[in-house]
Design an enzyme around this catalytic site. Structure first.
Site, PDB file in Angstrom:
ATOM      1  N   CYS A 211       0.828  -1.203   0.000  1.00 41.55           N
ATOM      2  CA  CYS A 211       0.000   0.000   0.000  1.00 41.55           C
ATOM      3  C   CYS A 211       0.864   1.256   0.000  1.00 41.55           C
ATOM      4  O   CYS A 211       1.705   1.436   0.883  1.00 41.55           O
ATOM      5  CB  CYS A 211      -0.929   0.013   1.205  1.00 41.55           C
ATOM      6  SG  CYS A 211      -2.016   1.469   1.265  1.00 41.55           S
TER       7      CYS A 211
ATOM      8  N   ARG B 290     -10.210  -3.124  -8.778  1.00 42.95           N
ATOM      9  CA  ARG B 290     -11.338  -2.266  -9.095  1.00 42.95           C
ATOM     10  C   ARG B 290     -12.184  -2.742 -10.259  1.00 42.95           C
ATOM     11  O   ARG B 290     -13.366  -2.421 -10.349  1.00 42.95           O
ATOM     12  CB  ARG B 290     -10.845  -0.827  -9.301  1.00 42.95           C
ATOM     13  CG  ARG B 290     -10.657  -0.136  -7.966  1.00 42.95           C
ATOM     14  CD  ARG B 290      -9.652   0.988  -7.981  1.00 42.95           C
ATOM     15  NE  ARG B 290      -9.553   1.550  -6.636  1.00 42.95           N
ATOM     16  CZ  ARG B 290      -8.877   1.001  -5.624  1.00 42.95           C
ATOM     17  NH1 ARG B 290      -8.245  -0.129  -5.815  1.00 42.95           N
ATOM     18  NH2 ARG B 290      -8.844   1.574  -4.440  1.00 42.95           N
TER      19      ARG B 290
END
Length: 389
Positions: A100, A252
């Site tokens: 991340c 996504r």
């Protein structure tokens, strides 16, 4: 191991903060029975300091298996405690976040992708996590950080972590991360994809399991990525899958278009018979779930929270834009999922609601074909390097 009850992780949905919550995972499982699902990243400190309210963060329905818990952190004691507290919830794998790039994680939090610069600590963390659970452990990482982006540096990270801990599974986001100057969204798009690094890892670490992540949008691209692996390793398709040497993770794309993405996973990836499931049937089941969890934790979740994952269900279909506008208006007064769906679904034609998933959309596969000619030289390490790592 719990995970032995399920198909291997040939396809998984990436952990995404504020997205892959219980509601989305429930919807995803209604559409695909075999995809591996990941939680949002949960900081070890959250688990440790909220242990009186753990169900809010760790509980999930049994139908969500196979499911992976992703945790983040940079404190070994808290990682150990968090794993101990999470273990009774029966996750099928525990994944450690080393990918991340968010400033609140990699910056102020000093974990996430920044940990790739300290493979010795990551190996210690993975050993601590593994010693407090009986399920497999894995690492999700990038291919590099800032100027530390050579293939050899990536291999150093993989080698040191795998040789000094029980870690045998790495999920590789095929972009590097830039910690200064780029937002998390920009870090998902601007650094170039280098799939050749991923395929070189398969060549140089044949005893490890690698899952590819980053930039993949369709089932078509997933199938192409498998055939790329076959061309590098002389095995049949089923043999390569069974070995667990190659998996694909989507993020996504699976969230924004779950029907066309997850709807093909069971048949095209796992070889299950094609399903006659329709979106109307999915919504009927999801509505029962949604109304059962409204207000479970005080004022949360509310109708908007539960409906949020549904907003991509009619991606590019007739009536989609009108339906979304109707939903936005319905948020102002609907108090149940049932009433909201009854009021808004008139915008969607019956043939859309009642048709099973259609032909899988095509994708761009040139990037995988080009990767074969771009493979970096084989990685070579020495025992001396490891001794002084």
């Amino acid at each position: 191991m719990v995970s032995l009850r399920y198909h291997p992780p040939w396809f998984s949905v990436a952990p995404m903060m504020d997205w892959t919550d219980n509601h989305f995972r429930t919807l995803a499982r209604l559409i695909s029975k075999h995809a591996w699902l990941y939680t949002e990243m949960i900081a070890a400190e959250t688990i440790v300091f909220q242990k009186g309210d753990l169900n809010r963060f760790l509980a999930y329905g049994p139908e969500q298996h196979p499911i992976v818990l992703q945790i983040g952190g940079s404190n070994l004691d808290n990682l150990a405690k968090a794993t101990q507290l999470a273990d009774p919830y029966g996750y099928d794998e525990i994944n450690f976040n080393c990918g991340c790039p968010s400033p609140r994680v990699a910056g102020h939090g000093c974990f996430g992708v920044r940990l790739m610069l300290d493979p010795k600590f990551v190996a210690e963390a993975m050993s601590v996590i593994a010693s407090n659970t009986d399920v497999p452990v894995s690492v999700k990482c990038r291919i590099g950080v800032d100027d530390h982006d050579s293939y050899n540096e990536l291999c150093d990270f993989i080698y040191k972590v795998s040789s000094q801990s029980p870690t045998r599974h790495f999920i590789i986001h095929s972009r590097k991360a830039l910690l200064n100057g780029l937002s998390p969204a920009e870090n998902r798009k601007i650094p170039p994809l280098k799939y050749e690094y991923y395929y070189a890892l398969l060549r140089d670490f044949p005893d490890l399991q690698f899952t590819i992540n980053g930039g993949i949008q369709t089932i078509d691209e997933i199938m192409k990525s498998w055939f790329m692996e076959i061309s590098l390793r002389p095995h049949q398709v089923n043999a390569a899958r069974t070995e667990g040497a190659h998996g694909v993770m989507l993020g996504r794309a699976a969230y924004s278009n779950p029907w066309q993405t997850l709807g093909h996973v069971d048949s095209l990836v796992y070889g299950a018979p094609r399903s006659d499931l329709t979106r109307r049937q999915v919504l009927e089941q999801y509505q029962i779930y949604g109304d059962s969890v409204l207000g479970k934790y005080g004022q949360k979740p509310n109708v908007r929270d539960v409906v949020k994952p549904l907003l991509g269900l009619f991606h590019s279909e007739p009536g989609n834009a009108l339906w979304k506008r109707n939903v936005d208006s319905a948020f102002q007064h609907c108090t149940t999922i049932k009433s909201l769906l009854e009021e808004t679904l008139v915008a969607i034609p019956d043939f859309v609601l009642d048709s099973p998933v259609g032909v899988a959309p095509s994708g761009c596969t040139e990037a995988f074909a080009n990767s074969k000619s771009l493979l970096p030289p084989p990685y070579i390490t020495t025992e001396k390097e490891i001794m002084y790592a």
